[in-house]
Scaffold this active site. Structure first.
Site, PDB file in Angstrom:
ATOM      1  N   LEU A   9       0.820  -1.218   0.000  1.00 49.73           N
ATOM      2  CA  LEU A   9       0.000   0.000   0.000  1.00 49.73           C
ATOM      3  C   LEU A   9       0.850   1.264   0.000  1.00 49.73           C
ATOM      4  O   LEU A   9       0.410   2.310  -0.469  1.00 49.73           O
ATOM      5  CB  LEU A   9      -0.920   0.007   1.232  1.00 49.73           C
ATOM      6  CG  LEU A   9      -1.922  -1.145   1.322  1.00 49.73           C
ATOM      7  CD1 LEU A   9      -2.669  -1.091   2.650  1.00 49.73           C
ATOM      8  CD2 LEU A   9      -2.923  -1.080   0.166  1.00 49.73           C
ATOM      9  N   SER A  11       5.053   3.058   1.435  1.00 47.98           N
ATOM     10  CA  SER A  11       6.236   2.915   2.286  1.00 47.98           C
ATOM     11  C   SER A  11       6.679   4.276   2.782  1.00 47.98           C
ATOM     12  O   SER A  11       6.427   5.304   2.135  1.00 47.98           O
ATOM     13  CB  SER A  11       7.373   2.229   1.519  1.00 47.98           C
ATOM     14  OG  SER A  11       7.688   2.966   0.352  1.00 47.98           O
ATOM     15  N   THR A  13       9.751   6.187   5.816  1.00 50.21           N
ATOM     16  CA  THR A  13      11.171   6.246   6.136  1.00 50.21           C
ATOM     17  C   THR A  13      11.699   4.895   6.610  1.00 50.21           C
ATOM     18  O   THR A  13      12.773   4.465   6.204  1.00 50.21           O
ATOM     19  CB  THR A  13      11.422   7.308   7.235  1.00 50.21           C
ATOM     20  OG1 THR A  13      10.802   8.525   6.832  1.00 50.21           O
ATOM     21  CG2 THR A  13      12.897   7.536   7.452  1.00 50.21           C
ATOM     22  N   TYR A  14      10.955   4.221   7.472  1.00 51.26           N
ATOM     23  CA  TYR A  14      11.463   2.966   8.006  1.00 51.26           C
ATOM     24  C   TYR A  14      10.427   1.840   7.990  1.00 51.26           C
ATOM     25  O   TYR A  14      10.623   0.806   8.623  1.00 51.26           O
ATOM     26  CB  TYR A  14      11.988   3.172   9.436  1.00 51.26           C
ATOM     27  CG  TYR A  14      10.958   3.682  10.427  1.00 51.26           C
ATOM     28  CD1 TYR A  14      10.126   2.799  11.107  1.00 51.26           C
ATOM     29  CD2 TYR A  14      10.824   5.047  10.703  1.00 51.26           C
ATOM     30  CE1 TYR A  14       9.190   3.247  12.005  1.00 51.26           C
ATOM     31  CE2 TYR A  14       9.879   5.507  11.605  1.00 51.26           C
ATOM     32  CZ  TYR A  14       9.065   4.601  12.260  1.00 51.26           C
ATOM     33  OH  TYR A  14       8.134   5.047  13.161  1.00 51.26           O
ATOM     34  N   ALA A  15       9.327   2.041   7.273  1.00 52.72           N
ATOM     35  CA  ALA A  15       8.274   1.020   7.282  1.00 52.72           C
ATOM     36  C   ALA A  15       7.617   0.887   5.916  1.00 52.72           C
ATOM     37  O   ALA A  15       7.578   1.839   5.130  1.00 52.72           O
ATOM     38  CB  ALA A  15       7.220   1.360   8.326  1.00 52.72           C
ATOM     39  N   THR A  16       7.122  -0.331   5.638  1.00 50.47           N
ATOM     40  CA  THR A  16       6.332  -0.594   4.439  1.00 50.47           C
ATOM     41  C   THR A  16       4.987  -1.155   4.896  1.00 50.47           C
ATOM     42  O   THR A  16       4.940  -1.989   5.806  1.00 50.47           O
ATOM     43  CB  THR A  16       7.031  -1.605   3.519  1.00 50.47           C
ATOM     44  OG1 THR A  16       8.341  -1.095   3.201  1.00 50.47           O
ATOM     45  CG2 THR A  16       6.250  -1.811   2.233  1.00 50.47           C
ATOM     46  N   VAL A  17       3.907  -0.674   4.258  1.00 51.21           N
ATOM     47  CA  VAL A  17       2.563  -1.099   4.668  1.00 51.21           C
ATOM     48  C   VAL A  17       1.972  -1.982   3.574  1.00 51.21           C
ATOM     49  O   VAL A  17       2.004  -1.633   2.391  1.00 51.21           O
ATOM     50  CB  VAL A  17       1.644   0.120   4.917  1.00 51.21           C
ATOM     51  CG1 VAL A  17       0.274  -0.352   5.407  1.00 51.21           C
ATOM     52  CG2 VAL A  17       2.265   1.055   5.950  1.00 51.21           C
ATOM     53  N   LYS A  33       1.817  -2.945   8.985  1.00 50.22           N
ATOM     54  CA  LYS A  33       2.976  -2.058   8.867  1.00 50.22           C
ATOM     55  C   LYS A  33       4.203  -2.860   9.279  1.00 50.22           C
ATOM     56  O   LYS A  33       4.325  -3.280  10.440  1.00 50.22           O
ATOM     57  CB  LYS A  33       2.764  -0.848   9.784  1.00 50.22           C
ATOM     58  CG  LYS A  33       3.801   0.253   9.659  1.00 50.22           C
ATOM     59  CD  LYS A  33       3.346   1.433  10.514  1.00 50.22           C
ATOM     60  CE  LYS A  33       4.222   2.652  10.331  1.00 50.22           C
ATOM     61  NZ  LYS A  33       3.698   3.812  11.069  1.00 50.22           N
ATOM     62  N   ASP A 126       2.390  15.544  13.320  1.00 51.22           N
ATOM     63  CA  ASP A 126       2.683  15.318  11.900  1.00 51.22           C
ATOM     64  C   ASP A 126       1.379  15.230  11.112  1.00 51.22           C
ATOM     65  O   ASP A 126       1.181  14.336  10.291  1.00 51.22           O
ATOM     66  CB  ASP A 126       3.504  14.039  11.727  1.00 51.22           C
ATOM     67  CG  ASP A 126       4.103  13.912  10.313  1.00 51.22           C
ATOM     68  OD1 ASP A 126       4.181  14.949   9.613  1.00 51.22           O
ATOM     69  OD2 ASP A 126       4.487  12.801   9.930  1.00 51.22           O
TER      70      ASP A 126
END
Length: 461
Positions: A9, A11, A13-17, A33, A126
């Protein structure tokens, strides 16, 4: 374990969903995540732990739910509620701009989530359209997501750490001055501006240009097109105030008439409408037409969100039928009250003329009475209610000050009576203007299929 991952779905800085579904019989669809442990530095670990800690204790209809979390030797997995509608950024850009009525519904939902967080001293830090997800595209509901930067922050805590995305970041944060929870209010203003005008106020070709615009002291001017309601413009200007000490407060934001959280569709809307109708009927039977009309109008203001909230077709039709009855009675009462109020003003003509004669040595009093006369004249014009109300309020502001300073005597008695008459008329007009600008207009009612008489039920004729 227990899930099959399908499409990616997005990505960060440090994660992919990923989209995934449970292997169990339910085949529940979720978003997972995936955070690679090797990509985490100390700050990233802290952000992730903050996100888990905050989300695992939160249950709110407009905040993405963290269902569970797992880990193995390589990754940490956050198993989240799946939102099929994508994010708000894509929703805005595919439509170019959002109509004010759509933006208002979304803003109510976002404000509801922020109120929930604010009561728990949590700041998001954020806020941006990419971090606001939509439950679906058919009937979208906002879901606030991505709490990686969120902090437990009381209103007086002050931080220096740079967080968030520059386009949506408050000036005091970009300029690395002390900041507090009010940075979220600036971000809300930028999101609303982008929804209404198609791009954020500081849209730039480079970071240097963006930084220059943010650091500038120039007041942010709102485009004239598309035309917006007075309340919408007022909220935008108060949110996009560079000086945080002059920016709208959280309490004033939640209570702002354009946000109007009180009338947000919810499970309580119908019960509140019904309770007001019971009071209205009672006052109607007692012959108190003005109070009955006021209560009917307030009840109708809860019936529209109740209709939006109701999903059962039969119950919805039953509510509409009842609304039709209340609208008819409100129309009858409105004619009675309007006629009575105007008659009171006419009866006071001779006393008003005498008061003017007695005010010849008081230019300020004479001027305030002239403004009141202008308000009465404006009432007679088609669609002149808002202008008339503004004039009444201006006149009363002056007259109340003059009344407080006026010594006892005949002039004081006449002035006191005049102020009471004008206040009664202003209060009546205020209610009518509010109803005209409420959901009893335009697309909201068209979607509900209510008649033209409903649409104009509580507007002044």
């Amino acid at each position: 374990d227990g899930f099959i991952l399908t499409e990616r779905l997005g990505s960060g800085t440090y994660a992919t969903v990923y989209k995934a579904y449970a292997k169990k019989d339910t085949r529940e669809v979720v978003a997972i995540k995936c955070v690679a442990k090797k990509s985490l530095n100390k700050a990233s670990v802290e952000n992730l732990l903050t996100e888990i800690e905050i989300l695992k204790g939160i249950r709110h209809p407009h905040i993405v739910q963290l269902k569970d979390f797992q880990w193995d030797s390589d990754n940490i997995y956050l198993i989240m509620e799946f939102c099929a509608g994508g994010d708000l950024s894509r929703f805005i850009h595919t439509r170019r701009i959002l109509p004010e009525k759509v933006a208002r519904v979304f803003m109510q939902q976002l404000a509801s989530a922020l109120q929930f967080l604010h009561e728990r001293n949590i700041s998001h830090l954020d806020l941006k359209p990419q971090n606001i997800l939509l439950s679906s595209l058919e009937k979208p509901h906002l879901k606030l997501a991505d709490f990686g930067f969120a902090q437990h922050m009381s209103p007086w805590d002050e931080k220096h750490v740079l967080r968030g995305s520059p386009l949506y970041m408050a000036p005091e944060m970009v300029c690395q001055r002390q900041y507090d929870a009010r940075v979220d209010l600036w971000s809300v203003g930028v999101i609303l501006y982008e929804a209404l005008f198609g791009q954020p106020p500081f849209a730039s070709r480079s970071f240097l240009e963006l930084e220059e615009k943010i650091r500038s002291n120039r007041v942010i001017e709102l485009p004239l097109r598309p035309p917006l309601s007075r309340d919408c413009r007022d909220l935008l200007q108060r949110l996009l105030e560079r000086d945080p000490s002059r920016r709208i407060s959280f309490q004033d934001f939640f209570a702002h008439p354009w946000v109007d959280l009180e009338h947000m569709p919810s499970g309580e809307s119908l019960a509140r409408a019904s309770a007001l109708v019971v009071e209205a009927v009672k006052k109607d039977q007692e012959g108190d037409a003005a109070t009955a009309l006021s209560l009917y109008c307030k009840a109708l203001d809860f019936f529209v969100p109740a209709l939006h909230y109701e999903v059962d077709a039969q119950r919805k039709e039953a509510i509409k039928a009842k609304v039709g009855q209340y609208v008819s009675r409100a129309e009858e009462l409105k004619a009675i009250v309007s006629s009575s109020n105007k008659a009171l003003l006419r009866q006071g003509t001779s006393a008003r003329d005498l008061l003017r004669e007695m005010a010849r040595d008081k230019p300020r009093l004479l001027a305030a009475l002239e403004v009141a006369s202008a308000a009465m004249a404006k009432e007679e014009e088609a669609n002149g209610e808002q202008d008339a109300l503004d004039l009444y309020q201006h006149s009363l502001g002056e007259l109340l000050l003059l009344l407080a300073a006026e010594p006892p005597g005949r002039r004081r008695e006449l002035l006191h009576t005049e102020v009471q008459n004008l206040m009664a008329r202003a209060e009546y007009l205020k209610e009518q203007v509010k109803m005209r600008e409420s959901r009893w207009e335009g697309e909201t009612l068209d979607k509900e299929g209510l008649s033209e008489s409903v649409r104009s039920s509580c507007t002044l004729q």
